[in-house]
Design a protein around this motif. Structure first.
Motif, PDB file in Angstrom:
ATOM      1  N   TYR A  10       0.829  -1.140  -0.005  1.00 57.74           N
ATOM      2  CA  TYR A  10       0.454   0.664  -0.078  1.00 57.74           C
ATOM      3  C   TYR A  10       0.749   1.486  -0.614  1.00 57.74           C
ATOM      4  CZ  TYR A  10      -3.134  -3.160   1.317  1.00 57.74           C
ATOM      5  OH  TYR A  10      -4.796  -4.122   2.021  1.00 57.74           O
ATOM      6  N   GLY A  11       0.111   2.467  -1.116  1.00 57.98           N
ATOM      7  CA  GLY A  11       1.295   3.529  -0.788  1.00 57.98           C
ATOM      8  C   GLY A  11       0.303   4.503   0.046  1.00 57.98           C
ATOM      9  N   HIS A  21     -13.055   2.460   0.076  1.00 62.48           N
ATOM     10  CA  HIS A  21     -13.467   1.239  -0.449  1.00 62.48           C
ATOM     11  C   HIS A  21     -13.628  -0.324   0.669  1.00 62.48           C
ATOM     12  CE1 HIS A  21     -14.477   3.000  -4.624  1.00 62.48           C
ATOM     13  NE2 HIS A  21     -13.436   3.985  -4.328  1.00 62.48           N
ATOM     14  N   ARG A  22     -12.527  -0.349   1.600  1.00 62.24           N
ATOM     15  CA  ARG A  22     -13.045  -1.052   2.567  1.00 62.24           C
ATOM     16  C   ARG A  22     -13.607  -2.053   3.147  1.00 62.24           C
ATOM     17  NH1 ARG A  22      -9.595   1.452   5.672  1.00 62.24           N
ATOM     18  NH2 ARG A  22      -7.717   0.307   5.330  1.00 62.24           N
ATOM     19  N   PRO A  23     -15.576  -0.926   2.746  1.00 61.34           N
ATOM     20  CA  PRO A  23     -16.325  -2.560   2.489  1.00 61.34           C
ATOM     21  C   PRO A  23     -16.399  -3.256   1.939  1.00 61.34           C
ATOM     22  CG  PRO A  23     -16.975   0.447   3.705  1.00 61.34           C
ATOM     23  CD  PRO A  23     -15.405   0.119   2.991  1.00 61.34           C
ATOM     24  N   ALA A  24     -16.096  -2.577   0.751  1.00 64.82           N
ATOM     25  CA  ALA A  24     -16.756  -3.298  -0.543  1.00 64.82           C
ATOM     26  C   ALA A  24     -15.445  -4.610  -0.934  1.00 64.82           C
ATOM     27  CB  ALA A  24     -16.988  -2.871  -2.235  1.00 64.82           C
ATOM     28  N   HIS A  25     -14.267  -3.983  -0.325  1.00 58.73           N
ATOM     29  CA  HIS A  25     -12.995  -4.851  -0.757  1.00 58.73           C
ATOM     30  C   HIS A  25     -13.157  -6.004   0.184  1.00 58.73           C
ATOM     31  CE1 HIS A  25      -8.931  -6.243  -0.212  1.00 58.73           C
ATOM     32  NE2 HIS A  25      -8.799  -6.087   0.786  1.00 58.73           N
ATOM     33  N   ARG A  26     -14.229  -6.056   2.297  1.00 62.82           N
ATOM     34  CA  ARG A  26     -14.371  -7.259   2.623  1.00 62.82           C
ATOM     35  C   ARG A  26     -14.607  -7.648   2.402  1.00 62.82           C
ATOM     36  NH1 ARG A  26     -12.393  -4.440   8.051  1.00 62.82           N
ATOM     37  NH2 ARG A  26     -10.431  -4.207   8.167  1.00 62.82           N
ATOM     38  N   LEU A  66      -7.959 -11.764  -8.467  1.00 62.65           N
ATOM     39  CA  LEU A  66      -7.793 -10.339  -7.642  1.00 62.65           C
ATOM     40  C   LEU A  66      -7.920  -8.768  -8.717  1.00 62.65           C
ATOM     41  CD1 LEU A  66      -3.656 -10.833  -6.772  1.00 62.65           C
ATOM     42  CD2 LEU A  66      -6.282 -10.999  -5.456  1.00 62.65           C
ATOM     43  N   GLU A  67      -7.666  -9.000  -9.739  1.00 62.29           N
ATOM     44  CA  GLU A  67      -8.590  -8.175 -10.802  1.00 62.29           C
ATOM     45  C   GLU A  67      -9.891  -7.541 -10.679  1.00 62.29           C
ATOM     46  OE1 GLU A  67      -8.227  -8.542 -15.049  1.00 62.29           O
ATOM     47  OE2 GLU A  67      -5.665  -8.549 -15.155  1.00 62.29           O
ATOM     48  N   GLN A  68     -10.934  -8.295  -9.073  1.00 65.10           N
ATOM     49  CA  GLN A  68     -11.985  -8.309  -8.944  1.00 65.10           C
ATOM     50  C   GLN A  68     -11.917  -7.703  -8.239  1.00 65.10           C
ATOM     51  OE1 GLN A  68     -14.284 -11.947  -9.827  1.00 65.10           O
ATOM     52  NE2 GLN A  68     -13.102 -12.604 -11.088  1.00 65.10           N
ATOM     53  N   ASP A  69     -10.850  -7.269  -7.290  1.00 65.19           N
ATOM     54  CA  ASP A  69     -10.825  -6.884  -5.595  1.00 65.19           C
ATOM     55  C   ASP A  69     -10.910  -5.128  -6.211  1.00 65.19           C
ATOM     56  OD1 ASP A  69      -9.884  -5.345  -3.250  1.00 65.19           O
ATOM     57  OD2 ASP A  69      -8.357  -6.658  -2.995  1.00 65.19           O
ATOM     58  N   PRO A  70     -12.287  -4.374  -4.766  1.00 66.13           N
ATOM     59  CA  PRO A  70     -12.590  -3.287  -5.351  1.00 66.13           C
ATOM     60  C   PRO A  70     -11.008  -2.630  -5.201  1.00 66.13           C
ATOM     61  CG  PRO A  70     -14.304  -4.244  -4.037  1.00 66.13           C
ATOM     62  CD  PRO A  70     -13.121  -5.165  -4.431  1.00 66.13           C
ATOM     63  N   ALA A  72      -8.055  -3.266  -5.815  1.00 67.03           N
ATOM     64  CA  ALA A  72      -7.752  -3.000  -7.236  1.00 67.03           C
ATOM     65  C   ALA A  72      -8.258  -2.302  -8.480  1.00 67.03           C
ATOM     66  CB  ALA A  72      -7.238  -4.898  -7.759  1.00 67.03           C
ATOM     67  N   ILE A  73      -9.913  -2.210  -8.136  1.00 70.44           N
ATOM     68  CA  ILE A  73     -10.408  -1.560  -9.532  1.00 70.44           C
ATOM     69  C   ILE A  73      -9.990  -0.229  -9.256  1.00 70.44           C
ATOM     70  CG2 ILE A  73     -12.662  -0.769  -9.533  1.00 70.44           C
ATOM     71  CD1 ILE A  73     -13.118  -4.098  -9.297  1.00 70.44           C
ATOM     72  N   GLU A  74     -10.300   0.357  -7.708  1.00 69.44           N
ATOM     73  CA  GLU A  74     -10.439   1.575  -7.133  1.00 69.44           C
ATOM     74  C   GLU A  74      -8.836   2.090  -7.129  1.00 69.44           C
ATOM     75  OE1 GLU A  74     -12.719   3.964  -7.637  1.00 69.44           O
ATOM     76  OE2 GLU A  74     -14.138   1.928  -8.262  1.00 69.44           O
ATOM     77  N   GLY A  75      -7.518   1.450  -7.589  1.00 62.29           N
ATOM     78  CA  GLY A  75      -6.503   1.966  -7.109  1.00 62.29           C
ATOM     79  C   GLY A  75      -5.369   2.496  -5.776  1.00 62.29           C
TER      80      GLY A  75
END
Length: 96
Positions: A10-11, A21-26, A66-70, A72-75
């Motif tokens: 993480y940067g 986006h943590r709720p969508a990621h989890r 992993l490309e589907q991870d929110p 990843a999608i949101e940068g």
């Protein structure tokens, strides 16, 4: 199935993105766990990244997942390291 250790880096510039986006990621992680893909996942306590343990046929499959991870999608991820792993002792040893 093979097991892979995935390290997210993480940067600091994307911390607000991750917070948003943590709720969508989890939710996505829970869905992947329910489908048997994610065996374990969690952030490093120093905030520099996270470790995910996934089960998949190939590294290509892992990348597609992993490309589907929110995040990843949101940068929200600065870097990803994927390593195939063969646990021989402990909780994950029975999965290979």
């Amino acid at each position: 199935m093979n097991i892979f250790a995935i390290e997210y880096a993480y940067g600091s510039q994307a911390s607000l993105t991750r917070d948003e986006h943590r709720p969508a990621h989890r939710s996505w992680l829970h869905q992947q766990a329910g489908e048997g893909r994610v065996l374990s996942a969690g952030a490093y306590t120093d905030g520099t990244g996270a470790l995910l343990v996934l089960q998949a046929e190939s590294e290509e499959d892992v990348r597609e997942i992993l490309e589907q991870d929110p995040f990843a999608i949101e940068g929200g991820i600065a870097g990803v390291r994927i390593t195939q792993w063969k646990p021989v002792i402990g909780a994950f040893a029975d999965t290979v």
